[in-house]
Enzyme design. Structure first.
Site, PDB file in Angstrom:
ATOM      1  N   GLY A 109       0.664   5.330   1.075  1.00 50.69           N
ATOM      2  CA  GLY A 109      -0.085   6.353   1.790  1.00 50.69           C
ATOM      3  C   GLY A 109       0.551   7.714   1.619  1.00 50.69           C
ATOM      4  N   GLY A 110      -0.001   8.683   2.321  1.00 51.15           N
ATOM      5  CA  GLY A 110       0.504  10.036   2.225  1.00 51.15           C
ATOM      6  C   GLY A 110       1.884  10.215   2.817  1.00 51.15           C
ATOM      7  N   MET A 111       2.252   9.348   3.774  1.00 46.88           N
ATOM      8  CA  MET A 111       3.538   9.483   4.442  1.00 46.88           C
ATOM      9  C   MET A 111       4.523   8.377   4.108  1.00 46.88           C
ATOM     10  SD  MET A 111       2.543  10.748   8.298  1.00 46.88           S
ATOM     11  CE  MET A 111       4.252  10.575   8.783  1.00 46.88           C
TER      12      MET A 111
ATOM     13  N   ASP B 141      -6.011   7.946  15.721  1.00 48.87           N
ATOM     14  CA  ASP B 141      -6.264   7.859  14.278  1.00 48.87           C
ATOM     15  C   ASP B 141      -6.970   6.546  13.938  1.00 48.87           C
ATOM     16  OD1 ASP B 141      -6.320   8.800  11.680  1.00 48.87           O
ATOM     17  OD2 ASP B 141      -4.286   8.174  11.207  1.00 48.87           O
TER      18      ASP B 141
ATOM     19  N   GLY C  49       0.823  -1.199   0.000  1.00 47.72           N
ATOM     20  CA  GLY C  49       0.000   0.000   0.000  1.00 47.72           C
ATOM     21  C   GLY C  49       0.859   1.252   0.000  1.00 47.72           C
TER      22      GLY C  49
ATOM     23  N   LYS D 136       7.766  -0.719   6.200  1.00 50.19           N
ATOM     24  CA  LYS D 136       7.112   0.566   5.979  1.00 50.19           C
ATOM     25  C   LYS D 136       8.195   1.623   5.817  1.00 50.19           C
ATOM     26  CE  LYS D 136       3.394   3.400   7.937  1.00 50.19           C
ATOM     27  NZ  LYS D 136       2.418   3.480   9.056  1.00 50.19           N
TER      28      LYS D 136
ATOM     29  N   VAL E 112       4.220   0.748   2.178  1.00 48.25           N
ATOM     30  CA  VAL E 112       4.409  -0.535   2.856  1.00 48.25           C
ATOM     31  C   VAL E 112       4.656  -1.611   1.802  1.00 48.25           C
ATOM     32  CG1 VAL E 112       3.419  -2.248   4.412  1.00 48.25           C
ATOM     33  CG2 VAL E 112       2.907   0.183   4.749  1.00 48.25           C
TER      34      VAL E 112
END
Length: 273
Positions: free
Chosen positions: A32-34, A147, A30, A51, A37
């Protein structure tokens, strides 16, 4: 090329490379914004998840510190609902990464989409109960996740529910909260109002209870809370607008289910569970 496409392309280009002469990146799990992974294999043939923080994000030392702290927070509790972080290191390009146990299954977000954005009540309540059990272990030692959302809840192939991403968790101890005053971290559609206001004091486990309620609201009704036209508008709505009753979005649900979700979404934390 849009930034998101560039990040995804770069993530795919890394597949097959080896980090620190030890970890071969096998595939992207995946983006993500940061961080990205990957499924990876150690030179001793053990399989893990890695990650990797995006290089442009890693330029912010505060974000990097928070990212690395995530692993240590998740490891503070021995519970089947946690994802163990096995190691951390920094790649040659300066990007820090976490080595974690590899999960097989799907996130609640993926399940929600697969089921046509309506999860059956029995499945939704099972996931919520298991997530709350994990959260209780963290709340007992003063850690608030902050979160909770469908993308951060994972159901593995053995139907064990795992809680992901402690990157913005607050450790309630001296110097434990690294969030700047007035800065809201989290996802507005699942965020408690006191958190959306950017408060750094007075946020406790009841903020996570709100997020569980918001998650149930979404997966049971098919509609997320506080859907603004932008992230800024969504944060404003989360900070100023009480959550509507689940009965408005899903009037066919049992009154007991509606009452449970509505209490979890109470504006005043004192009125939540």
């Amino acid at each position: 090329m849009p930034l998101a496409d560039h990040v995804t392309e770069r993530a795919q280009a890394r597949v097959g490379s080896v980090l620190r002469a030890r970890w071969r990146l096998d595939r992207v799990i995946g983006v993500g914004g940061m961080a990205t992974v990957y499924a990876a294999t150690h030179r001793n043939k053990s399989r893990v998840a890695i990650k990797v923080l995006h290089p442009e994000v890693a330029l912010d030392s505060e974000v990097t510190s928070r990212f690395l702290r995530e692993g240590y927070v998740a490891n503070l509790v021995e519970h089947p609902g946690t994802v163990k972080v096995l190691d951390d290191d920094v790649n040659d390009d300066g990007s820090p990464f976490l080595v974690m146990e590899l999960l097989e299954g799907e996130t609640l977000q993926q399940m929600w989409k697969r089921m046509g954005r309506k999860v059956p009540v029995c499945d939704a309540m099972y996931v919520a109960e298991q997530t709350l059990d994990t959260l209780q272990a963290f709340h007992d030692i003063g850690i608030v996740h902050r979160d909770i959302k469908p993308a951060n809840i994972f159901i593995n192939k053995d139907n064990v529910v795992k809680l992901l991403d402690f990157g913005v968790a607050r450790v309630r101890e001296a110097g434990g909260d690294k969030t700047r005053a007035g800065t809201a971290l989290g996802t507005p559609s699942y965020m408690a109002p006191e958190q959306a206001m950017g408060l750094t004091e007075g946020i406790d486990g009841r903020a996570d209870v709100f997020s569980i309620g918001a998650t149930l609201y979404a997966i049971l009704s098919g509609q997320r809370l506080h859907q603004g036209r932008s992230d800024n508008e969504a944060f404003i709505l989360a900070a100023t607008q009480p959550a509507p009753s689940l009965a408005r979005a899903a009037p066919d649900l049992d009154v007991e289910v509606i009452a449970l979700v509505d209490r979890s979404l109470a504006w005043d934390p004192r009125n939540r569970f």
